[in-house]
Enzyme design. Structure first.
Site, PDB file in Angstrom:
ATOM      1  N   ASP A   1      38.263  38.117  93.577  1.00 43.89           N
ATOM      2  CA  ASP A   1      37.317  37.301  92.812  1.00 43.89           C
ATOM      3  C   ASP A   1      35.953  37.985  92.773  1.00 43.89           C
ATOM      4  OD1 ASP A   1      39.304  35.423  92.588  1.00 43.89           O
ATOM      5  OD2 ASP A   1      38.607  34.241  94.301  1.00 43.89           O
TER       6      ASP A   1
HETATM    7  N1  URA Z   1      42.248  34.867  97.327  1.00 42.93           N
HETATM    8  C1  URA Z   1      41.152  34.316  96.756  1.00 42.93           C
HETATM    9  O1  URA Z   1      41.014  33.119  96.718  1.00 42.93           O
HETATM   10  N2  URA Z   1      40.250  35.146  96.250  1.00 42.93           N
HETATM   11  C2  URA Z   1      40.338  36.494  96.295  1.00 42.93           C
HETATM   12  O2  URA Z   1      39.447  37.185  95.822  1.00 42.93           O
HETATM   13  C3  URA Z   1      41.474  37.033  96.897  1.00 42.93           C
HETATM   14  C4  URA Z   1      42.418  36.203  97.404  1.00 42.93           C
END
Ligand code: URA
Length: 236
Positions: A102
């Site tokens: 993310d």
């Molecule tokens: N899980 C998440 O919620 N975000 C990420 O960036 C990676 C795994």
């Protein structure tokens, strides 16, 4: 393959530039000055450019310590992309991120132009566990560990068994998952009533973030070394 293809895949030079260099006698193959761009060469040939040996390289593998604020994509209208952090010498390889983090997640992200490698690492079938450090809005509890192990159920899928380690400060945890569904770690914690307030990926298989690396640091790694670190590491 053709000499100009060998050189364009292994350097940042364009085919036009390579043609020009061959014309002026700057390229040699096994000690003999090359006269034409279309002669056939192979990886075992000794190719030199301006007297410097050129190693054939089709694929590159980069390990990035992703900073928050960058999106795991090659193009985006809103956010800066992780590919902007790739040094100039690798631009012509057109690397892309292996899986997604993310925009607010930090940590280990591999970038490569090797599609098969990217698929294998990201595929849940290959069972490559990704390890995250998370800080939570509320303390993790023992039964969260059991729920993660049993596999959290979502509308569209049931998560594979995940491992949860609770730190001395129970608002801090390590979690390992074998898939990379959208917001997976955040959604898993939401299901047990906690919000992830900070998330960092610290390992992919047996590959950890390079020691003392800082967000934004990027390193080239060798494919054989990477394979050894990652393949066969996950639980079957
Ligand atoms: N899980 C998440 O919620 N975000 C990420 O960036 C990676 C795994």
């Amino acid at each position: 393959m053709r000499l100009d293809k060998f050189l364009s895949e292994s350097t940042s030079l364009s085919r036009k530039e390579i043609k020009g260099l061959i014309k002026i006698g700057a390229v040699s193959v096994n000690g003999t000055t090359a006269k034409k761009s279309d002669i056939k060469v192979c990886e075992e040939d000794e190719i030199s450019l301006n007297g410097e040996s050129v190693q054939y390289r089709k694929y590159v593998y980069l390990v990035l310590n992703k900073p928050a604020g960058f999106i795991s994509a090659s193009e985006d209208r809103k956010y800066r992309c992780v590919t902007e952090l790739v040094p100039d010498e690798y631009i012509h390889y057109n690397v892309f991120p292996v899986g997604r983090l993310d925009v607010d997640t930090e940590g280990l992200l591999i970038l490569t132009n090797d599609g098969k490698f990217a698929h294998d690492v990201a595929s849940p079938k290959k069972n490559v566990y990704k390890r995250y450090f998370a800080r939570l809005s509320a303390p993790a509890e023992d039964h969260d560990r059991d729920a993660f192990k049993a596999g959290i159920e979502f509308k569209e899928f049931k998560a594979k068994p995940a491992r949860l380690e609770i730190c001395e400060d129970p608002c801090e945890v390590y979690v390992e998952i074998a898939e990379g569904k959208y917001h997976q770690v955040k959604r898993m914690f939401e299901r047990v009533g906690k919000t992830v307030i900070y998330l960092k990926r610290v390992a992919v298989g047996g590959l950890g973030l390079p020691e003392n690396s800082r967000p934004g640091d990027i390193f080239e790694v060798d494919k054989l070394w990477l394979d050894e670190k990652i393949n066969g590491y996950g639980e079957k």
